[in-house]
Design a protein around this motif. Sequence first.
Motif, mmCIF file in Angstrom:
data_model
loop_
_atom_site.group_PDB
_atom_site.id
_atom_site.type_symbol
_atom_site.label_atom_id
_atom_site.label_comp_id
_atom_site.label_asym_id
_atom_site.label_seq_id
_atom_site.Cartn_x
_atom_site.Cartn_y
_atom_site.Cartn_z
ATOM 1 N N LEU A 125 13.887 69.120 3.978
ATOM 2 C CA LEU A 125 14.656 67.789 4.241
ATOM 3 C C LEU A 125 13.866 66.623 3.580
ATOM 4 O O LEU A 125 14.488 65.598 3.171
ATOM 5 C CB LEU A 125 15.005 67.378 5.658
ATOM 6 N N LYS A 126 12.452 66.704 3.578
ATOM 7 C CA LYS A 126 11.698 65.324 3.116
ATOM 8 C C LYS A 126 11.883 65.254 1.738
ATOM 9 O O LYS A 126 11.482 64.210 1.337
ATOM 10 C CB LYS A 126 10.050 65.857 3.454
ATOM 11 N N GLU A 127 12.160 66.393 0.780
ATOM 12 C CA GLU A 127 12.633 66.302 -0.530
ATOM 13 C C GLU A 127 13.888 65.471 -1.084
ATOM 14 O O GLU A 127 14.134 64.962 -1.924
ATOM 15 C CB GLU A 127 12.772 67.526 -1.413
ATOM 16 N N ILE A 128 14.762 65.461 0.186
ATOM 17 C CA ILE A 128 16.065 64.579 -0.132
ATOM 18 C C ILE A 128 16.008 63.059 -0.073
ATOM 19 O O ILE A 128 15.444 62.566 0.864
ATOM 20 C CB ILE A 128 17.073 64.970 0.996
ATOM 21 N N VAL A 129 16.299 62.487 -1.137
ATOM 22 C CA VAL A 129 16.050 60.869 -1.183
ATOM 23 C C VAL A 129 17.501 60.407 -0.434
ATOM 24 O O VAL A 129 17.460 59.393 0.414
ATOM 25 C CB VAL A 129 15.949 60.343 -2.479
ATOM 26 N N PHE A 130 18.763 60.962 -0.835
ATOM 27 C CA PHE A 130 19.900 60.531 -0.255
ATOM 28 C C PHE A 130 20.781 61.705 -0.486
ATOM 29 O O PHE A 130 20.760 62.469 -1.428
ATOM 30 C CB PHE A 130 20.377 59.253 -0.704
ATOM 31 N N VAL A 131 22.063 61.543 0.031
ATOM 32 C CA VAL A 131 23.148 62.678 -0.089
ATOM 33 C C VAL A 131 24.295 61.782 -0.130
ATOM 34 O O VAL A 131 24.567 60.665 0.508
ATOM 35 C CB VAL A 131 23.270 63.464 1.333
ATOM 36 N N GLU A 132 25.261 62.096 -1.133
ATOM 37 C CA GLU A 132 26.344 61.300 -1.489
ATOM 38 C C GLU A 132 27.411 62.325 -1.229
ATOM 39 O O GLU A 132 27.611 63.559 -1.280
ATOM 40 C CB GLU A 132 26.423 61.094 -3.068
ATOM 41 N N ALA A 133 28.763 61.733 -0.492
ATOM 42 C CA ALA A 133 29.796 62.455 -0.469
ATOM 43 C C ALA A 133 30.547 62.686 -1.603
ATOM 44 O O ALA A 133 30.862 61.883 -2.264
ATOM 45 C CB ALA A 133 30.765 61.569 0.604
ATOM 46 N N LYS A 134 31.091 63.769 -1.605
ATOM 47 C CA LYS A 134 31.806 64.537 -2.860
ATOM 48 C C LYS A 134 33.054 65.098 -2.397
ATOM 49 O O LYS A 134 33.014 66.244 -2.495
ATOM 50 C CB LYS A 134 30.993 65.148 -4.042
ATOM 51 N N SER A 135 34.063 64.488 -2.047
ATOM 52 C CA SER A 135 35.258 64.999 -1.544
ATOM 53 C C SER A 135 34.856 65.953 -0.278
ATOM 54 O O SER A 135 34.437 65.443 0.796
ATOM 55 C CB SER A 135 36.033 65.800 -2.435
ATOM 56 N N ASN A 136 35.199 67.376 -0.294
ATOM 57 C CA ASN A 136 34.645 68.182 0.851
ATOM 58 C C ASN A 136 33.441 68.783 0.659
ATOM 59 O O ASN A 136 32.930 69.616 1.166
ATOM 60 C CB ASN A 136 35.758 69.474 0.924
ATOM 61 N N TYR A 137 32.701 68.157 -0.448
ATOM 62 C CA TYR A 137 31.166 68.851 -0.664
ATOM 63 C C TYR A 137 30.129 67.556 -0.321
ATOM 64 O O TYR A 137 30.755 66.539 -0.193
ATOM 65 C CB TYR A 137 31.163 69.097 -2.037
ATOM 66 N N SER A 138 28.849 67.822 -0.441
ATOM 67 C CA SER A 138 28.084 66.615 -0.450
ATOM 68 C C SER A 138 27.181 66.886 -1.603
ATOM 69 O O SER A 138 26.658 68.086 -1.976
ATOM 70 C CB SER A 138 27.226 66.630 0.752
ATOM 71 N N GLU A 139 26.495 65.905 -2.344
ATOM 72 C CA GLU A 139 25.502 66.090 -3.392
ATOM 73 C C GLU A 139 24.057 65.540 -2.876
ATOM 74 O O GLU A 139 24.065 64.488 -2.451
ATOM 75 C CB GLU A 139 25.830 65.407 -4.699
ATOM 76 N N LEU A 140 23.226 66.471 -2.966
ATOM 77 C CA LEU A 140 21.811 66.131 -2.430
ATOM 78 C C LEU A 140 21.213 65.745 -3.646
ATOM 79 O O LEU A 140 21.129 66.073 -4.738
ATOM 80 C CB LEU A 140 20.847 67.511 -2.032
ATOM 81 N N VAL A 141 20.337 64.252 -3.676
ATOM 82 C CA VAL A 141 19.656 64.027 -4.600
ATOM 83 C C VAL A 141 18.273 64.082 -4.266
ATOM 84 O O VAL A 141 17.820 63.392 -2.999
ATOM 85 C CB VAL A 141 20.098 62.226 -5.108
ATOM 86 N N LEU A 142 17.385 64.833 -4.898
ATOM 87 C CA LEU A 142 16.166 65.018 -4.598
ATOM 88 C C LEU A 142 15.124 64.018 -5.077
ATOM 89 O O LEU A 142 15.543 63.375 -6.225
ATOM 90 C CB LEU A 142 15.556 66.405 -4.757
ATOM 91 N N ASN A 143 13.900 64.169 -4.467
ATOM 92 C CA ASN A 143 12.761 63.098 -5.140
ATOM 93 C C ASN A 143 12.289 63.611 -6.555
ATOM 94 O O ASN A 143 11.757 62.464 -7.203
ATOM 95 C CB ASN A 143 11.696 63.016 -4.099
ATOM 96 N N ASP A 144 12.656 64.444 -6.889
ATOM 97 C CA ASP A 144 12.454 64.944 -8.452
ATOM 98 C C ASP A 144 13.693 64.650 -9.493
ATOM 99 O O ASP A 144 13.888 65.054 -10.582
ATOM 100 C CB ASP A 144 11.746 66.564 -8.670
#
Length: 247
Positions: free
Chosen positions: A157-176
């Motif tokens: 979880l520490k690698e995740i910078v933010f999470v964006e909603a994408k309809s019924n999914y979510s996109e994790l944006v990581l620190n790399d």
Amino acid sequence: MSNTIRTIILDDEPDSVQLMRLNIERHFPQLEIVGAFTSSSKALQEIQQLQPHLLFLDIEMPVINGFDLLEKLIPVEFSVVFVTAYNDFAIKAFRFNALDYLVKPASIDDLREVVSKVEKRQHIQAGQLQVLQQQFKKGNITKIAIPSQTGVTFIDLKEIVFVEAKSNYSELVLNDKRKILISKTLKDIQPVLEQQQFLRIHRQYIINLNEVKHFNRNESLLTMTTSDVLPVSRLQKDKLIEQYGWL
């Protein structure tokens, strides 16, 4: 997997075993019960010989609990459905480790749902079991399991910078700067993330508070360490200022 799914039930409560057996026999002809046990040590002796495709496994059992049993059987070459008494943390842990579970007493609809998943699901991975066991011991979730075609990938979880909603999914944006799409909504993951220094700042975004680079209060914008600029809703802006002293 052949048309008939060789099934074992293991639960230290005889009534639970009986109810599960009854429900399977009445509603799921594709499941053939090859063993039903109330003793985990007895089940351990028999499982390899019985060669099941599916195990319904109670977690809380005396002498050998469900985790210990599976650990002794690694590599686990059958599907596992964990059966648990209602526990909010347990359910979050199963979901976050992409594992199938039933809450006692399981309804026919719940059973139908896990059976249909089992019919197309891969076996439990050693990594999933290890992470799940650690989470139960510590009482918190520090990794998220993401199923892939070759198995399961674990993201801290520490690698995740933010999470964006994408309809019924979510996109994790990581620190790399990698982006990973997962089949969970923000609503699904918010309760776990918000225990771990994350905050929902907008209906579209949950951010890692440790990865904020700049807060533009006048325009209600956050710049993250990945240089992404995200909007903050009015309600959450007040919460950020009040709770975190971001003046």
